[in-house]
Design a protein around this motif. Structure first.
Motif, PDB file in Angstrom:
ATOM      1  N   GLY A 107       0.791  -1.216   0.000  1.00 31.13           N
ATOM      2  CA  GLY A 107       0.000   0.000   0.000  1.00 31.13           C
ATOM      3  C   GLY A 107       0.822   1.264   0.000  1.00 31.13           C
ATOM      4  O   GLY A 107       0.281   2.359   0.185  1.00 31.13           O
ATOM      5  N   LYS A 126       2.739   2.228   2.265  1.00 30.43           N
ATOM      6  CA  LYS A 126       2.586   2.791   3.606  1.00 30.43           C
ATOM      7  C   LYS A 126       3.884   3.450   4.053  1.00 30.43           C
ATOM      8  O   LYS A 126       4.968   2.920   3.835  1.00 30.43           O
ATOM      9  CB  LYS A 126       2.183   1.701   4.600  1.00 30.43           C
ATOM     10  CG  LYS A 126       1.983   2.183   6.032  1.00 30.43           C
ATOM     11  CD  LYS A 126       1.685   1.015   6.955  1.00 30.43           C
ATOM     12  CE  LYS A 126       1.545   1.493   8.394  1.00 30.43           C
ATOM     13  NZ  LYS A 126       2.793   2.052   8.924  1.00 30.43           N
ATOM     14  N   THR A 127       3.774   4.613   4.700  1.00 33.61           N
ATOM     15  CA  THR A 127       4.956   5.287   5.221  1.00 33.61           C
ATOM     16  C   THR A 127       5.471   4.565   6.460  1.00 33.61           C
ATOM     17  O   THR A 127       4.720   3.865   7.161  1.00 33.61           O
ATOM     18  CB  THR A 127       4.633   6.746   5.583  1.00 33.61           C
ATOM     19  OG1 THR A 127       3.587   6.766   6.563  1.00 33.61           O
ATOM     20  CG2 THR A 127       4.180   7.521   4.358  1.00 33.61           C
ATOM     21  N   TYR A 181       3.433   9.786  -1.501  1.00 30.06           N
ATOM     22  CA  TYR A 181       4.190  10.369  -0.395  1.00 30.06           C
ATOM     23  C   TYR A 181       4.242  11.891  -0.510  1.00 30.06           C
ATOM     24  O   TYR A 181       4.320  12.441  -1.606  1.00 30.06           O
ATOM     25  CB  TYR A 181       5.609   9.809  -0.369  1.00 30.06           C
ATOM     26  CG  TYR A 181       5.657   8.301  -0.228  1.00 30.06           C
ATOM     27  CD1 TYR A 181       5.772   7.708   1.012  1.00 30.06           C
ATOM     28  CD2 TYR A 181       5.578   7.479  -1.365  1.00 30.06           C
ATOM     29  CE1 TYR A 181       5.808   6.323   1.141  1.00 30.06           C
ATOM     30  CE2 TYR A 181       5.605   6.106  -1.240  1.00 30.06           C
ATOM     31  CZ  TYR A 181       5.721   5.526   0.013  1.00 30.06           C
ATOM     32  OH  TYR A 181       5.741   4.166   0.133  1.00 30.06           O
ATOM     33  N   ASP A 208       7.638  12.574   4.603  1.00 29.47           N
ATOM     34  CA  ASP A 208       7.321  11.164   4.768  1.00 29.47           C
ATOM     35  C   ASP A 208       8.591  10.319   4.670  1.00 29.47           C
ATOM     36  O   ASP A 208       9.548  10.673   3.970  1.00 29.47           O
ATOM     37  CB  ASP A 208       6.326  10.701   3.702  1.00 29.47           C
ATOM     38  CG  ASP A 208       4.901  11.141   3.989  1.00 29.47           C
ATOM     39  OD1 ASP A 208       4.644  11.618   5.112  1.00 29.47           O
ATOM     40  OD2 ASP A 208       4.052  11.007   3.093  1.00 29.47           O
ATOM     41  N   THR A 253      10.227   6.176   4.307  1.00 30.99           N
ATOM     42  CA  THR A 253       9.969   4.809   3.880  1.00 30.99           C
ATOM     43  C   THR A 253      11.201   3.965   4.199  1.00 30.99           C
ATOM     44  O   THR A 253      12.324   4.492   4.243  1.00 30.99           O
ATOM     45  CB  THR A 253       9.624   4.765   2.373  1.00 30.99           C
ATOM     46  OG1 THR A 253       9.090   3.480   2.038  1.00 30.99           O
ATOM     47  CG2 THR A 253      10.836   5.061   1.512  1.00 30.99           C
TER      48      THR A 253
END
Length: 257
Positions: free
Chosen positions: A172, A174-175, A194, A198, A200
């Motif tokens: 997804g 996701k961060t 993003y 953010d 990752t």
């Protein structure tokens, strides 16, 4: 250990064996749970940057890193019972800023159990390694005598950069947190997901299979304390492992946090 109160903490260690297994429970106080291991961060101009300790002299990142423990079990190091880990550590040498690790002679070896909260704790393992007499060489042996047990599959690798952006993302996109991506769950990175600031993960992780994956673990951080439970067979048969095959004698070890 770095970033502990006055550089130290108290470790409490319990052990028991049952059948063909040995179990350990380790606890220690640590004021911060450190899991933010060198993530990628999106900048205001839309570019991506891997966060790094500005004072890192080579292998001593103490800002964007993970909590770790290391246990070294003596197998055949002559003066380990008297000197502990200091018989393996050699400061003031080229290579890493804090020195190199190796034994004195080719006949000496020690077993390293290396828990890394992001890279191995995330998949329920301790990294099973060892140390031999290999001296530091920038090309042939940058880790000097510190080696890893053989593996068939699994382990951790860096999330590479492609065209200035991370290649892989968590499901997804996701961060972070968490600051790792399970390798079997990775997806293509989508920059549009993003915004500036953010983060990752920079690590892909998967459980080791083979000799390097002998030690199972589970860790919990709560109220300023780490609790790590870990287990291994008493006897593995590996030439790189300490063998707990005589429970009437002492087994010498050293611990680092």
């Amino acid at each position: 250990g770095v970033n502990l109160p006055n550089g130290q903490t108290t470790v409490r260690l319990k052990a028991l064996y049952s059948g063909d297994m040995v179990y350990f429970l380790m606890t220690w106080a640590d004021p911060t749970q450190s899991l933010r291991r060198a993530p990628f961060q999106k900048q205001a101009d839309g570019s991506w940057k891997k966060l790094a300790d500005p004072n890192d002299k080579g292998g001593d990142n103490n800002v964007y890193y993970e909590d770790k423990i290391a246990i070294i079990w003596n197998m055949s190091v002559k003066d380990f019972a008297q000197s502990g880990c200091f018989s393996l550590c050699h400061a003031g040498e080229p290579g890493k800023a804090f020195g190199n690790k190796y034994t004195g002679t080719p006949s000496e070896i020690a077993d390293i159990w290396h828990w890394k909260s992001v890279r191995t704790g995330s998949v329920g393992q301790i990294d099973d390694q060892y140390v031999d007499s290999t001296r530091y060489d920038a090309q042939a042996a940058p880790e000097a005598g510190r080696k890893s047990d053989p593996r068939t599959v699994g382990g951790y690798v860096d999330n590479p950069m492609e065209a200035g952006k991370p290649k892989w993302a968590a499901p997804g996109n996701k961060t972070a947190p968490p600051y790792w991506i399970i390798d079997s769950q990775k997806v293509a990175f989508d920059d549009a997901m993003y915004k500036a600031g953010d983060e990752t993960p920079s690590m892909l992780v998967a459980p080791f299979a083979g000799d390097r994956g002998d030690i199972a673990s589970r860790a919990v951080y709560r109220n300023g304390t780490w609790t790590v439970e870990f287990a291994r067979k008493l006897v593995t048969g590996s030439a790189f492992d300490v063998q707990f095959n005589n429970l009437t004698r002492p087994y010498y070890f050293g611990v680092a946090i």
